[in-house]
Design an enzyme around this catalytic site. Structure first.
Site, PDB file in Angstrom:
ATOM      1  N   HIS A  49       8.755  16.430   9.491  1.00 22.93           N
ATOM      2  CA  HIS A  49       8.423  15.091   9.018  1.00 22.93           C
ATOM      3  C   HIS A  49       9.567  14.547   8.156  1.00 22.93           C
ATOM      4  O   HIS A  49      10.468  15.286   7.753  1.00 22.93           O
ATOM      5  CB  HIS A  49       7.101  15.092   8.234  1.00 22.93           C
ATOM      6  CG  HIS A  49       7.101  15.939   7.003  1.00 22.93           C
ATOM      7  ND1 HIS A  49       6.475  17.155   6.921  1.00 22.93           N
ATOM      8  CD2 HIS A  49       7.672  15.730   5.795  1.00 22.93           C
ATOM      9  CE1 HIS A  49       6.659  17.655   5.710  1.00 22.93           C
ATOM     10  NE2 HIS A  49       7.374  16.824   5.000  1.00 22.93           N
TER      11      HIS A  49
HETATM   12  P1  TYD Z   1       2.380  19.842   5.224  1.00 24.15           P
HETATM   13  O1  TYD Z   1       3.068  18.678   4.578  1.00 24.15           O
HETATM   14  O2  TYD Z   1       1.910  19.707   6.631  1.00 24.15           O
HETATM   15  O3  TYD Z   1       3.321  21.121   5.142  1.00 24.15           O
HETATM   16  P2  TYD Z   1       4.798  21.299   5.721  1.00 24.15           P
HETATM   17  O4  TYD Z   1       5.218  19.973   6.271  1.00 24.15           O
HETATM   18  O5  TYD Z   1       5.601  21.704   4.559  1.00 24.15           O
HETATM   19  O6  TYD Z   1       4.762  22.319   6.771  1.00 24.15           O
HETATM   20  O7  TYD Z   1       1.184  20.262   4.284  1.00 24.15           O
HETATM   21  C1  TYD Z   1       0.244  21.232   4.671  1.00 24.15           C
HETATM   22  C2  TYD Z   1      -1.103  20.838   4.107  1.00 24.15           C
HETATM   23  O8  TYD Z   1      -1.083  20.838   2.683  1.00 24.15           O
HETATM   24  C3  TYD Z   1      -1.539  19.458   4.542  1.00 24.15           C
HETATM   25  O9  TYD Z   1      -2.948  19.502   4.791  1.00 24.15           O
HETATM   26  C4  TYD Z   1      -1.285  18.594   3.345  1.00 24.15           C
HETATM   27  C5  TYD Z   1      -1.462  19.558   2.186  1.00 24.15           C
HETATM   28  N1  TYD Z   1      -0.624  19.248   1.032  1.00 24.15           N
HETATM   29  C6  TYD Z   1      -1.231  18.858  -0.158  1.00 24.15           C
HETATM   30  O10 TYD Z   1      -2.462  18.730  -0.270  1.00 24.15           O
HETATM   31  N2  TYD Z   1      -0.434  18.594  -1.238  1.00 24.15           N
HETATM   32  C7  TYD Z   1       0.909  18.709  -1.178  1.00 24.15           C
HETATM   33  O11 TYD Z   1       1.606  18.477  -2.194  1.00 24.15           O
HETATM   34  C8  TYD Z   1       1.517  19.112   0.066  1.00 24.15           C
HETATM   35  C9  TYD Z   1       3.013  19.243   0.194  1.00 24.15           C
HETATM   36  C10 TYD Z   1       0.720  19.367   1.131  1.00 24.15           C
END
Ligand code: TYD
Length: 131
Positions: A49
């Protein structure tokens, strides 16, 4: 693209090392959130992303992992392998993380609280937005 690595001052003595991170000093924004990623399977790739406005600095406080950064004009892979280095993930930079070591703890400092509407999770949408 050229990655921006911030080298933090290490305070080391016989007791070990210490690094301090401070907003608008060695972190180039106001700090609103810290999160960390751990226990990632070594064959896992995550991220995929970009953020519309959020700026982040990633620090591998333990172990190693690699970032792919892509600003829509060029890509670069950056291996983080030291707790005294931070990688700036600026707004509108597509990023993926991979090659996590088993012991990896990846800490991320963010300029704002979590907000799903700030995410661009579709790569073609990202390319359209930056061009
Ligand atoms: P995600 O952004 O998909 O992780 P990455 O892109 O690093 O692989 O986040 C995973 C899950 O955690 C998603 O359901 C959103 C949640 N999340 C939060 O609740 N708070 C946060 O600060 C972050 C980064 C993610």
């Amino acid at each position: 693209m050229t990655p921006e690595i911030i080298v933090f001052k290490e305070i080391v003595d016989q007791r070990g090392g210490l690094v301090a991170l401070e907003e608008h000093k060695n972190i180039p924004f106001t700090l609103k959130r810290v999160y960390y990623i751990y226990g990632t399977p070594t064959d896992c790739r995550r991220g995929f992303h970009a953020h519309i406005a959020l700026r982040q600095v990633a620090v591998c406080v333990k172990g190693t992992c690699t970032f792919l950064l892509d600003n829509g004009h060029g890509k670069v892979d950056v291996c983080l392998e030291s707790p005294d280095k931070g990688l700036l993930i600026d707004k509108m930079v597509w990023h993926e993380m991979y090659d996590f070591s088993e012991d990896c703890i990846l800490m991320v400092l963010a300029s704002d609280i979590y907000c799903e509407s700030d995410y661009i999770r579709d790569y073609n949408h990202f390319l359209k937005a930056v061009h």
